[in-house]
Scaffold this motif. Structure first.
Motif, PDB file in Angstrom:
ATOM      1  N   ALA A 192       0.835  -1.213   0.000  1.00  0.00           N
ATOM      2  CA  ALA A 192       0.000   0.000   0.000  1.00  0.00           C
ATOM      3  C   ALA A 192       0.864   1.255   0.000  1.00  0.00           C
ATOM      4  O   ALA A 192       0.579   2.221  -0.718  1.00  0.00           O
ATOM      5  N   VAL A 193       1.939   1.234   0.784  1.00  0.00           N
ATOM      6  CA  VAL A 193       2.824   2.400   0.828  1.00  0.00           C
ATOM      7  C   VAL A 193       3.569   2.547  -0.514  1.00  0.00           C
ATOM      8  O   VAL A 193       3.750   3.649  -1.030  1.00  0.00           O
ATOM      9  N   ALA A 219       1.418   4.156  -3.088  1.00  0.00           N
ATOM     10  CA  ALA A 219       0.824   5.441  -2.699  1.00  0.00           C
ATOM     11  C   ALA A 219       1.559   6.572  -3.443  1.00  0.00           C
ATOM     12  O   ALA A 219       2.528   6.330  -4.158  1.00  0.00           O
ATOM     13  N   GLU A 220       1.088   7.766  -3.244  1.00  0.00           N
ATOM     14  CA  GLU A 220       1.734   8.924  -3.856  1.00  0.00           C
ATOM     15  C   GLU A 220       3.204   8.978  -3.448  1.00  0.00           C
ATOM     16  O   GLU A 220       3.563   8.525  -2.365  1.00  0.00           O
ATOM     17  N   VAL A 225       4.006  10.222   0.072  1.00  0.00           N
ATOM     18  CA  VAL A 225       3.563   9.268   1.103  1.00  0.00           C
ATOM     19  C   VAL A 225       4.524   8.084   1.142  1.00  0.00           C
ATOM     20  O   VAL A 225       4.933   7.613   2.212  1.00  0.00           O
ATOM     21  N   ALA A 226       4.904   7.606  -0.055  1.00  0.00           N
ATOM     22  CA  ALA A 226       5.793   6.448  -0.135  1.00  0.00           C
ATOM     23  C   ALA A 226       7.156   6.767   0.480  1.00  0.00           C
ATOM     24  O   ALA A 226       7.744   5.927   1.171  1.00  0.00           O
ATOM     25  N   ARG A 228      -8.229  -4.159  -7.380  1.00  0.00           N
ATOM     26  CA  ARG A 228      -7.147  -3.728  -6.490  1.00  0.00           C
ATOM     27  C   ARG A 228      -6.503  -4.878  -5.730  1.00  0.00           C
ATOM     28  O   ARG A 228      -5.292  -4.972  -5.609  1.00  0.00           O
TER      29      ARG A 228
END
Lengths: 205, 233
Positions: free
Chosen positions: B49-50, B53-54, B57-58, B140
């Motif tokens: 998920a990380v 992410a953007e 965020v990552a 997803r």
């Protein structure tokens, strides 16, 4: 002529840095849209923008199709196949429709390779698996970057047959980037030439 | 008593199937494998998920996870001790000095390792892998499965590293478990205890089992990977 999508004053690029000014053009169901241009002119960037994988730097592509089934599917010039067999990759795109997977394997002469590990496939075979996988999703719009890459004479014949069928049926609409216009002789084409990357001329088609 | 004598006695302890030695080994494996399974279930999706992410965020997520992966085990143990102690916020759960507390501690130690390696592995996949999963319109959850499978080589390493860290850690196990005989006594806590008591043979026996289990699991996983690789060729 059924228009699938329209590009309006589209400039494409990465992270707001423009790479190519593609102007305005439409993608029609019964005409093959062909993006041409020298290396570095932004063909791949434009294809990815059409496929909804990159935002346009300015202008827009409309309507915005969803990814996958009934929407748009993109095939890279060097396709990425997921670990496993050729059959697994195709099944991935058509869910539980085993019949459709079998038909596509046959259409693209991939039946003998169905259970082959994708790492064992040649470049041309990988290309055919990727095209079969894209068709398996039953998209409305298929966007392919240099589909002839790695295809031998037989592969090219198969590819041309698929193009002819799609143009006749009007589904999927197809956009490709290619250096080999001659191989498409006799097909109804809509050619979108891209100038070198430094051009900022706006063209309308 | 010389070192050789102690090693000899240790081997005898193991060979004659000393009940205490095997009970402690079983507790160690039970606690570490439970913690590892929970950390795999939570850590791999968290890392994924990380990773997707953007960018900002990552980057922050990567920094946090890598920092957490370096936390000293004794600090994790001490923090959870205050959380689980009678006066702590989770004191009502009454889990301090139980295997559940130890599993929680080891879970927190393993989680950031698994998530951080999953994050790096997924981010290092070719952009074409991400784009292909998106463009084919797979859901997803299925996309996550696909991309984690593509990164499985690194993830197997992550699981081994995480297991090595928690199976051999002492700080959290001793603080949260309390080294209660037959309940929360593990290989590492016994080694510390027996060393302090001067029972070198028992300490060495536990050490030998610790090393053999760690090497055995590593060997098994690597062997399986080699076998699968050979099968594909």
């Amino acid at each position: 002529m059924t228009t699938t999508i329209q590009a309006i004053d589209v400039v494409v690029g990465y992270h707001a840095r423009p790479v190519a000014d593609a102007g305005s053009f439409s993608v029609d169901a019964h005409r093959l849209t062909v993006i041409t241009g020298p290396n570095g002119s932004g063909k791949t960037t434009l294809l990815k923008t059409i496929a909804g994988l990159l935002p346009a730097t300015s202008g827009r592509v409309t309507p915005r199709l969803p990814h996958g089934a009934g929407g748009v599917v993109f095939v890279h010039s060097t396709p990425y196949l997921f670990a496993g067999t050729a059959g697994h990759n195709i099944q991935l795109a058509c869910g539980r429709d085993h019949q459709r997977a079998r038909e596509l394997l046959t259409t693209l002469n991939l039946e003998p390779l169905r259970n082959s590990d994708v790492r064992r496939l040649s470049t041309g075979e990988r290309q055919r698996v990727a095209i079969a996988r894209a068709l398996a999703a039953e998209p409305r719009l298929l966007v392919i970057d240099e589909p002839e890459g790695g295809l031998d004479a037989n592969g090219m014949d198969t590819w041309r047959r698929i193009l002819e069928q799609a143009l006749l049926a009007g589904r999927p609409s197809i956009v490709i980037a290619t250096h080999q216009l001659a191989a498409l002789a006799g097909l109804p084409l809509n050619v979108v030439p891209l100038p070198r990357g430094d051009s900022t001329t706006t063209r309308s088609r | 008593m010389s070192l050789l004598d102690s090693i000899g006695d240790a081997v005898m302890l193991i060979a004659r199937g000393d009940a205490e030695v095997w009970r402690v080994t079983a507790v160690s494996l039970q606690v570490s494998i439970s913690a590892l399974l929970l950390a795999v279930i939570a850590g791999l999706p968290a890392g994924y998920a990380v990773a997707v992410a953007e960018r900002s965020v990552a980057s922050i997520g990567s920094w946090v996870l890598h920092t957490m992966a370096a936390l000293p085990t004794v600090v994790v143990g001490l923090t959870l001790y205050f959380v689980f102690s009678a006066a702590g916020p989770l004191g009502w759960m009454d889990v301090l000095y139980t295997r559940s507390a130890m599993v929680t501690g080891q879970f927190i130690l393993a989680l950031p390792i698994l998530a951080a390696i999953a994050l790096t592995a997924v981010r290092n996949l070719p952009v074409e892998a991400h784009e292909t999963a998106i463009t084919l319109g797979v859901g997803r959850y299925r996309r996550m499965q696909l991309l984690l499978m593509e990164a499985r080589g690194a993830l197997v390493s992550a699981v081994l590293i995480a297991f090595a860290r928690i199976f051999s850690e002492l700080g959290a196990a001793v603080i949260l478990g309390g080294n209660i005989r037959g309940q929360t006594r593990t290989l590492t806590t016994v080694i510390a205890l027996e060393y302090a008591k001067g029972d070198d043979a028992r300490a060495i026996a536990m050490g030998l089992i610790l090393v053999v289990v760690a090497l055995g699991i590593n060997g098994f996983v690597h062997g399986a990977a080699l076998w699968r690789g050979a099968e594909r060729r």
